[in-house]
Design a protein around this motif. Structure first.
Motif, PDB file in Angstrom:
ATOM      1  N   ARG A 139       0.872  -0.831   0.099  1.00 34.99           N
ATOM      2  CA  ARG A 139       0.285  -0.095  -0.166  1.00 34.99           C
ATOM      3  C   ARG A 139       0.449   1.168  -0.051  1.00 34.99           C
ATOM      4  N   LYS A 146       1.348   4.124  -2.834  1.00 32.59           N
ATOM      5  CA  LYS A 146       1.104   5.154  -2.735  1.00 32.59           C
ATOM      6  C   LYS A 146       1.990   5.513  -3.147  1.00 32.59           C
ATOM      7  N   GLY A 152      -4.240   5.493  -6.956  1.00 28.87           N
ATOM      8  CA  GLY A 152      -4.640   6.215  -6.289  1.00 28.87           C
ATOM      9  C   GLY A 152      -5.751   4.591  -5.405  1.00 28.87           C
ATOM     10  N   ASN A 153      -6.491   5.532  -4.636  1.00 31.38           N
ATOM     11  CA  ASN A 153      -7.502   4.921  -3.326  1.00 31.38           C
ATOM     12  C   ASN A 153      -7.809   3.275  -4.227  1.00 31.38           C
ATOM     13  N   VAL A 154      -8.627   2.948  -4.565  1.00 39.59           N
ATOM     14  CA  VAL A 154      -9.565   2.085  -5.975  1.00 39.59           C
ATOM     15  C   VAL A 154      -8.239   1.346  -5.843  1.00 39.59           C
ATOM     16  N   GLN A 201      -4.636   1.226  -4.811  1.00 42.55           N
ATOM     17  CA  GLN A 201      -3.989   0.950  -3.817  1.00 42.55           C
ATOM     18  C   GLN A 201      -5.008  -0.762  -3.730  1.00 42.55           C
ATOM     19  N   ALA A 202      -6.798  -0.537  -3.239  1.00 39.44           N
ATOM     20  CA  ALA A 202      -6.955  -1.510  -2.084  1.00 39.44           C
ATOM     21  C   ALA A 202      -6.573  -2.880  -2.784  1.00 39.44           C
TER      22      ALA A 202
END
Length: 133
Positions: free
Chosen positions: A23, A27, A32-34, A36-37
């Motif tokens: 993660r 980052k 982006g967050n999606v 990263q998930a």
């Protein structure tokens, strides 16, 4: 940041460490967050497989840059029993652990590139890459 970082996987806490490393690197690269998930979920699946089936191994994460295209490569390596039937483990819903069976097919869907090499009684190496959009 052109060198790979590896986490030895021997217990469940190591799975958490590998996820966190992935993660943080994602980052840093600007994912982006999606994404990263997606990356952390893929790492979690790969690390859990090492823990459950091989007992120990490692997850290596490396930033890649190919012709100006940036991404993150995850490499899962173990010296476990190997995978006898790769075609079977790549089927959705297939599980030997009683889990949901999202496993390797899930990792393949989450990432942009996926390869698996396994030799029975020698071990397995899985490589999965996510490209920065």
């Amino acid at each position: 940041m052109d060198i790979q970082s590896c986490v030895e996987v021997r217990n469940e806490w190591d799975i958490v460490s590998a996820r966190q490393l992935g993660r943080n690197m994602a980052k840093e690269l600007g994912f982006g967050n999606v994404d990263q998930a997606r990356i952390t979920t893929a790492i979690s699946e790969l690390a859990r497989n090492i823990y459950l089936y091989a007992g120990k191994g490692k997850i290596c994460i490396e930033p890649i840059d190919q012709l100006g295209k940036k991404g993150l490569r995850i490499i899962a390596i173990d010296n476990g029993p190997g995978i006898r039937e790769i075609r079977k483990v790549m089927q959705d819903g297939y599980t030997t652990s009683g889990g949901l069976g999202a496993g390797l097919p899930g990792v393949k869907r989450l990432m942009d590139e996926f390869s698996i090499e396994s030799t029975v009684d020698v071990g397995t190496e899985i490589s999965a890459t996510k490209w920065l959009r």
